[in-house]
Motif scaffolding. Sequence first.
Motif, PDB file in Angstrom:
ATOM      1  N   ALA A  20       1.563  51.092  43.668  1.00 43.45           N
ATOM      2  CA  ALA A  20       0.709  52.229  43.351  1.00 43.45           C
ATOM      3  C   ALA A  20       1.449  53.552  43.464  1.00 43.45           C
ATOM      4  O   ALA A  20       1.081  54.529  42.833  1.00 43.45           O
ATOM      5  N   THR A  21       2.523  53.627  44.295  1.00 46.02           N
ATOM      6  CA  THR A  21       3.140  54.914  44.588  1.00 46.02           C
ATOM      7  C   THR A  21       4.592  55.009  44.157  1.00 46.02           C
ATOM      8  O   THR A  21       5.078  56.100  43.916  1.00 46.02           O
ATOM      9  N   GLY A  22       5.330  53.898  44.103  1.00 44.35           N
ATOM     10  CA  GLY A  22       6.738  53.944  43.769  1.00 44.35           C
ATOM     11  C   GLY A  22       7.591  54.593  44.828  1.00 44.35           C
ATOM     12  O   GLY A  22       8.675  55.087  44.545  1.00 44.35           O
ATOM     13  N   GLN A  23       7.115  54.616  46.074  1.00 42.75           N
ATOM     14  CA  GLN A  23       7.839  55.347  47.108  1.00 42.75           C
ATOM     15  C   GLN A  23       9.030  54.566  47.650  1.00 42.75           C
ATOM     16  O   GLN A  23       9.960  55.161  48.205  1.00 42.75           O
ATOM     17  N   GLY A  24       9.040  53.258  47.489  1.00 39.18           N
ATOM     18  CA  GLY A  24      10.146  52.468  47.990  1.00 39.18           C
ATOM     19  C   GLY A  24      10.042  52.177  49.471  1.00 39.18           C
ATOM     20  O   GLY A  24       9.054  52.508  50.124  1.00 39.18           O
ATOM     21  N   CYS A  25      11.117  51.542  49.995  1.00 41.37           N
ATOM     22  CA  CYS A  25      11.150  51.142  51.396  1.00 41.37           C
ATOM     23  C   CYS A  25      12.446  51.623  52.030  1.00 41.37           C
ATOM     24  O   CYS A  25      13.535  51.171  51.649  1.00 41.37           O
ATOM     25  N   ALA A  26      12.348  52.534  52.972  1.00 45.34           N
ATOM     26  CA  ALA A  26      13.527  53.059  53.634  1.00 45.34           C
ATOM     27  C   ALA A  26      14.218  51.961  54.440  1.00 45.34           C
ATOM     28  O   ALA A  26      13.580  51.002  54.889  1.00 45.34           O
ATOM     29  N   PRO A  27      15.531  52.064  54.647  1.00 44.60           N
ATOM     30  CA  PRO A  27      16.264  51.051  55.417  1.00 44.60           C
ATOM     31  C   PRO A  27      15.726  50.905  56.837  1.00 44.60           C
ATOM     32  O   PRO A  27      15.173  51.845  57.411  1.00 44.60           O
ATOM     33  N   VAL A  28      15.927  49.709  57.385  1.00 49.08           N
ATOM     34  CA  VAL A  28      15.575  49.425  58.775  1.00 49.08           C
ATOM     35  C   VAL A  28      16.769  48.727  59.416  1.00 49.08           C
ATOM     36  O   VAL A  28      17.176  47.652  58.975  1.00 49.08           O
ATOM     37  N   ALA A  29      17.335  49.326  60.424  1.00 47.83           N
ATOM     38  CA  ALA A  29      18.513  48.764  61.079  1.00 47.83           C
ATOM     39  C   ALA A  29      18.183  47.455  61.793  1.00 47.83           C
ATOM     40  O   ALA A  29      17.044  47.203  62.179  1.00 47.83           O
ATOM     41  N   GLY A  30      19.201  46.628  61.952  1.00 52.43           N
ATOM     42  CA  GLY A  30      19.035  45.362  62.666  1.00 52.43           C
ATOM     43  C   GLY A  30      20.281  44.511  62.527  1.00 52.43           C
ATOM     44  O   GLY A  30      20.991  44.614  61.532  1.00 52.43           O
ATOM     45  N   GLU A  31      20.542  43.662  63.501  1.00 53.19           N
ATOM     46  CA  GLU A  31      21.756  42.846  63.488  1.00 53.19           C
ATOM     47  C   GLU A  31      21.631  41.602  62.618  1.00 53.19           C
ATOM     48  O   GLU A  31      22.618  41.108  62.098  1.00 53.19           O
ATOM     49  N   GLN A  32      20.432  41.100  62.451  1.00 55.06           N
ATOM     50  CA  GLN A  32      20.246  39.846  61.718  1.00 55.06           C
ATOM     51  C   GLN A  32      19.971  40.135  60.248  1.00 55.06           C
ATOM     52  O   GLN A  32      19.096  40.937  59.906  1.00 55.06           O
ATOM     53  N   LEU A  33      20.731  39.458  59.368  1.00 54.48           N
ATOM     54  CA  LEU A  33      20.540  39.595  57.926  1.00 54.48           C
ATOM     55  C   LEU A  33      19.862  38.357  57.369  1.00 54.48           C
ATOM     56  O   LEU A  33      20.116  37.241  57.821  1.00 54.48           O
ATOM     57  N   VAL A  34      19.014  38.560  56.379  1.00 56.28           N
ATOM     58  CA  VAL A  34      18.369  37.448  55.685  1.00 56.28           C
ATOM     59  C   VAL A  34      18.516  37.661  54.181  1.00 56.28           C
ATOM     60  O   VAL A  34      18.438  38.797  53.688  1.00 56.28           O
ATOM     61  N   VAL A  35      18.738  36.575  53.463  1.00 57.25           N
ATOM     62  CA  VAL A  35      18.863  36.623  52.016  1.00 57.25           C
ATOM     63  C   VAL A  35      17.476  36.526  51.385  1.00 57.25           C
ATOM     64  O   VAL A  35      16.675  35.664  51.758  1.00 57.25           O
ATOM     65  N   LEU A  36      17.195  37.399  50.445  1.00 52.59           N
ATOM     66  CA  LEU A  36      15.949  37.308  49.699  1.00 52.59           C
ATOM     67  C   LEU A  36      16.112  36.291  48.568  1.00 52.59           C
ATOM     68  O   LEU A  36      17.121  36.290  47.858  1.00 52.59           O
ATOM     69  N   ASP A  37      15.122  35.439  48.418  1.00 55.12           N
ATOM     70  CA  ASP A  37      15.184  34.402  47.388  1.00 55.12           C
ATOM     71  C   ASP A  37      15.196  35.027  45.992  1.00 55.12           C
ATOM     72  O   ASP A  37      14.367  35.873  45.664  1.00 55.12           O
ATOM     73  N   ASP A  38      16.157  34.587  45.194  1.00 54.21           N
ATOM     74  CA  ASP A  38      16.278  35.036  43.802  1.00 54.21           C
ATOM     75  C   ASP A  38      15.325  34.192  42.952  1.00 54.21           C
ATOM     76  O   ASP A  38      15.720  33.328  42.183  1.00 54.21           O
ATOM     77  N   ASP A  39      14.031  34.462  43.088  1.00 52.49           N
ATOM     78  CA  ASP A  39      13.017  33.578  42.532  1.00 52.49           C
ATOM     79  C   ASP A  39      12.928  33.619  41.011  1.00 52.49           C
ATOM     80  O   ASP A  39      12.389  32.699  40.394  1.00 52.49           O
ATOM     81  N   LYS A  40      13.474  34.646  40.384  1.00 53.21           N
ATOM     82  CA  LYS A  40      13.508  34.693  38.919  1.00 53.21           C
ATOM     83  C   LYS A  40      14.882  34.341  38.357  1.00 53.21           C
ATOM     84  O   LYS A  40      15.119  34.461  37.162  1.00 53.21           O
ATOM     85  N   LYS A  41      15.773  33.915  39.248  1.00 54.96           N
ATOM     86  CA  LYS A  41      17.101  33.404  38.858  1.00 54.96           C
ATOM     87  C   LYS A  41      17.911  34.428  38.069  1.00 54.96           C
ATOM     88  O   LYS A  41      18.368  34.166  36.960  1.00 54.96           O
ATOM     89  N   LEU A  42      18.085  35.586  38.677  1.00 55.88           N
ATOM     90  CA  LEU A  42      18.992  36.579  38.105  1.00 55.88           C
ATOM     91  C   LEU A  42      20.426  36.056  38.088  1.00 55.88           C
ATOM     92  O   LEU A  42      21.144  36.207  37.101  1.00 55.88           O
ATOM     93  N   GLN A  43      20.837  35.426  39.199  1.00 48.75           N
ATOM     94  CA  GLN A  43      22.210  34.962  39.305  1.00 48.75           C
ATOM     95  C   GLN A  43      22.395  33.617  38.608  1.00 48.75           C
ATOM     96  O   GLN A  43      21.499  32.771  38.613  1.00 48.75           O
ATOM     97  N   ASN A  44      23.569  33.421  38.037  1.00 47.08           N
ATOM     98  CA  ASN A  44      23.904  32.124  37.457  1.00 47.08           C
ATOM     99  C   ASN A  44      24.063  31.074  38.556  1.00 47.08           C
ATOM    100  O   ASN A  44      24.378  31.388  39.696  1.00 47.08           O
ATOM    101  N   SER A  45      23.869  29.822  38.177  1.00 43.84           N
ATOM    102  CA  SER A  45      23.836  28.715  39.143  1.00 43.84           C
ATOM    103  C   SER A  45      25.253  28.269  39.498  1.00 43.84           C
ATOM    104  O   SER A  45      25.812  27.394  38.850  1.00 43.84           O
TER     105      SER A  45
END
Length: 315
Positions: A20-45
């Motif tokens: 509704a706003t297009g404001q985005g999400c500011a960064p949040v610091a943290g030591e643990q990283l997680v990969v977001l699932d590429d559910d629309k398969k942007l990357q080649n296999s």
Amino acid sequence: MTMAACGKEGSSGTEAPQGATGQGCAPVAGEQLVVLDDDKKLQNSDNIVAAISGKAPNPAAVATATDKVAAALDTTKLIALNKAVDVDRKTPVQAAQEFATSAGLTTGLSGGSGDIKIGAADFSESAVLGELYKLALNAAGFKATVQTIGNRELYEPALERGEIHVFPEYAATLTEFLNQKANGKTAAPKASGDINTTMTALKALGQPVGLTFGTPSKATDQNAFAVTKAFADKYGVKTLSDFAAKCSGTASVLAGPAECPQRPFCQPGLKDKYNITFGSFHQADAGGPQTKTELKTGQASLGLIFSSDGSLATN
């Protein structure tokens, strides 16, 4: 489950959703990283797959042995193997032996005989995969050795000539290498985000040059996009589609290599495939310490890493 809205960093999360706003999400610091699932398969296999020379002794037995390695691996296990070498400082031989023992890779194999040469590229993941192939092929009855060779421009022709017999490869990358070798640098891409489509193209390209391929593993080493776990928890994102719905907008910051704003599998791809926009881009590196630091210190919302990075297992 109700997902948190994406306000500015430190906000209560009570603002309207990004859609509704297009404001985005500011960064949040943290030591643990997680990969977001590429559910629309942007990357080649880029699944790991054995490339086998037609001049190998008993290619069918080679495929059976390397397929056992493929079946035992997924991306989580590949991350753990990379951690063993890159973080815990075990040798590729040690890491491979421990994994082979726990996975039972040397049982139930037969049909091999004679010398077989395994190639490996000069980075740790390829070295470990080469050692896993060696253990399985020896168990099948071959006398296997591993030879480290430089880049694909050197080892792929060696496979064609039978100077090496098998190589741990990456399906989409090898598909495009063979495609451009056969059809020119401007050839239309044949690899895709679907591994079955990619393998169909790869087999067709391999046949004229005498290469066959094993069954692709579920394990991949390809571009991926990560956030901190704190970011994922705050904004309720698990996939790139989640990020698009909640975090596309001016507060979001993308980190990656200098060429990311021009590369189709980086910032333009995120826009074209997911309609994700960012307020700014921070130049860092390709999946290395600079990008990870940007994420962990709260300088970037989303960063380009590699899906099998060993540091993901230490989070």
